[in-house]
Design an enzyme around this catalytic site. Structure first.
Site, mmCIF file in Angstrom:
data_model
loop_
_atom_site.group_PDB
_atom_site.id
_atom_site.type_symbol
_atom_site.label_atom_id
_atom_site.label_comp_id
_atom_site.label_asym_id
_atom_site.label_seq_id
_atom_site.Cartn_x
_atom_site.Cartn_y
_atom_site.Cartn_z
ATOM 1 N N GLY A 7 -14.712 7.821 -2.770
ATOM 2 C CA GLY A 7 -14.334 7.553 -1.385
ATOM 3 C C GLY A 7 -13.876 8.839 -0.733
ATOM 4 O O GLY A 7 -12.748 9.278 -0.937
ATOM 5 N N MET A 11 -9.281 10.262 4.669
ATOM 6 C CA MET A 11 -8.199 10.543 3.719
ATOM 7 C C MET A 11 -8.747 11.157 2.441
ATOM 8 O O MET A 11 -8.286 12.208 1.988
ATOM 9 C CB MET A 11 -7.431 9.263 3.407
ATOM 10 C CG MET A 11 -6.513 8.792 4.520
ATOM 11 S SD MET A 11 -4.925 9.651 4.555
ATOM 12 C CE MET A 11 -4.066 8.817 3.222
ATOM 13 N N LYS A 175 4.775 1.289 -0.386
ATOM 14 C CA LYS A 175 3.948 1.716 0.751
ATOM 15 C C LYS A 175 3.814 0.595 1.777
ATOM 16 O O LYS A 175 3.758 0.842 2.987
ATOM 17 C CB LYS A 175 2.565 2.140 0.251
ATOM 18 C CG LYS A 175 1.582 2.588 1.352
ATOM 19 C CD LYS A 175 2.112 3.747 2.166
ATOM 20 C CE LYS A 175 1.024 4.488 2.946
ATOM 21 N NZ LYS A 175 0.156 3.658 3.748
ATOM 22 N N HIS A 178 6.934 0.691 3.749
ATOM 23 C CA HIS A 178 6.841 1.907 4.565
ATOM 24 C C HIS A 178 6.017 1.644 5.818
ATOM 25 O O HIS A 178 6.408 2.012 6.935
ATOM 26 C CB HIS A 178 6.200 3.019 3.716
ATOM 27 C CG HIS A 178 5.714 4.212 4.490
ATOM 28 N ND1 HIS A 178 4.531 4.211 5.207
ATOM 29 C CD2 HIS A 178 6.228 5.462 4.637
ATOM 30 C CE1 HIS A 178 4.352 5.390 5.770
ATOM 31 N NE2 HIS A 178 5.373 6.164 5.454
ATOM 32 N N ASN A 179 4.867 0.980 5.665
ATOM 33 C CA ASN A 179 4.011 0.717 6.816
ATOM 34 C C ASN A 179 4.624 -0.319 7.748
ATOM 35 O O ASN A 179 4.430 -0.268 8.962
ATOM 36 C CB ASN A 179 2.623 0.265 6.349
ATOM 37 C CG ASN A 179 1.763 1.434 5.917
ATOM 38 O OD1 ASN A 179 2.280 2.491 5.549
ATOM 39 N ND2 ASN A 179 0.460 1.266 5.960
ATOM 40 N N GLU A 182 6.918 1.528 9.835
ATOM 41 C CA GLU A 182 6.091 2.281 10.781
ATOM 42 C C GLU A 182 5.715 1.410 11.984
ATOM 43 O O GLU A 182 5.746 1.866 13.134
ATOM 44 C CB GLU A 182 4.841 2.771 10.050
ATOM 45 C CG GLU A 182 3.899 3.632 10.844
ATOM 46 C CD GLU A 182 2.699 4.015 9.997
ATOM 47 O OE1 GLU A 182 1.619 3.436 10.213
ATOM 48 O OE2 GLU A 182 2.849 4.868 9.099
#
Length: 303
Positions: A7, A11, A175, A178-179, A182
């Site tokens: 991938g 990113m 995570k 965390h998002n 956000e």
């Protein structure tokens, strides 16, 4: 140092670049032939392959294979493929924004087959190439130790910006939260700047206010830096549609808050605001009009 990276999008591609520039050899695969060609031409430390099978065959054992794919069906399919290609002792890192319960399941399945697994929550977006990535890891201690040399190259510093959170699933859980945070921060900025823009009699310069807040203000942050830069380019935003998508992590965070009984009203409100931006509250708003008309005779706004 050899690592497989599956991938190579926004990113994954920049992660390959950062690793290669730091001396690691990246064995990369992406479904886009143009992406593969571009990356391999940029740096001799990036070797790309036209199939996952070819990549695994060339990657020296014990292999570390890092997946940077969309969570869900695409990642599930790749897990299935890898289980048929890897050897005992090889390690798979899932760097997607995956649901932590899926990561716990993947760890169990891969461990049973003799493989190691690490879930990695990765933050940094398109700026990670220059600034480094914040990385939240979940997995057994020996598995994390095997991937640690690559983490130190990807992070802002060898001992800065990354953490082994705990067992499998904990990296993606961290995570996810965390998002969710956000979402709330972004919504607060959006609402605040909307209030500034709406006060027409003051003729406020929202771009200049954003720039001013960046220096010494309590709300200064990287998110404000990005907001100020965007408003400097276009403070009117006339060319944009008021339509905001969501990656799914905000939904998972809200669902987790319900399961744990821990209130998260700011995150929930920010998520619902995104739903509303897509017209998902239109029916309810129409019904509110009818109710106001029914009990108070208030006028109805029609198309």
């Amino acid at each position: 140092m050899n690592i497989g990276l599956i991938g190579l999008g926004k990113m994954g591609g920049n992660m390959a670049r950062r690793l290669a520039r730091s001396g690691a050899t990246v064995f990369g695969f992406d479904v886009s032939a143009d992406t593969r060609t571009q990356l391999s031409a940029e740096n001799t430390n990036i070797r790309t392959f036209d199939s996952v099978e070819a990549l695994i065959a060339e990657l020296p054992a014990p292999r570390v294979v890092w997946m940077m794919l969309p969570s869900g069906e695409i990642s599930e399919s790749m897990f299935t493929r890898l289980k048929g290609l890897l050897a005992a002792g090889d390690l798979v890192v899932d760097g997607a924004n995956a649901m932590y319960k899926d990561s716990q399941r993947h760890a169990t399945e891969l461990n049973a087959a003799g493989f190691k697994f690490v879930d990695a929550g990765v933050s940094g977006g398109v700026w990670g190439l220059a600034n480094g990535y914040t990385i939240m890891l979940g997995g057994d201690k020996d598995a994390v130790a095997q991937v640690e040399p690559f983490i130190k190259l990807l992070a802002p510093g060898p001992d800065l910006g990354w953490i082994h959170c705990g067992p499998a699933g904990s990296g993606h859980y961290t995570k996810m939260v965390h998002n969710g945070i956000e979402y709330g921060m972004m919504q607060a900025f959006a609402e605040g700047f909307a209030l500034l823009e709406a006060k027409k009699d003051f003729d406020l310069d929202v771009a200049e206010i954003a720039e001013t807040w960046r220096h010494g203000s309590v709300v200064r942050s990287w998110l404000l830096d990005l907001t100020a830069a965007s408003l400097k380019e276009d403070s009117k935003l006339d060319g944009l549609q008021p339509y905001v998508t969501d990656s799914g992590e905000g939904r998972w965070t809200v669902l987790e808050s319900v399961e744990l009984g821990v209130p998260a009203p700011v995150i929930a409100s920010a998520l619902y605001a995104r739903f509303a931006s897509r017209g998902n509250d239109d029916y309810g708003m129409k019904l509110l009009q009818l109710m106001r008309n029914a009990f108070g005779g208030h006028a109805i706004a029609k198309k």
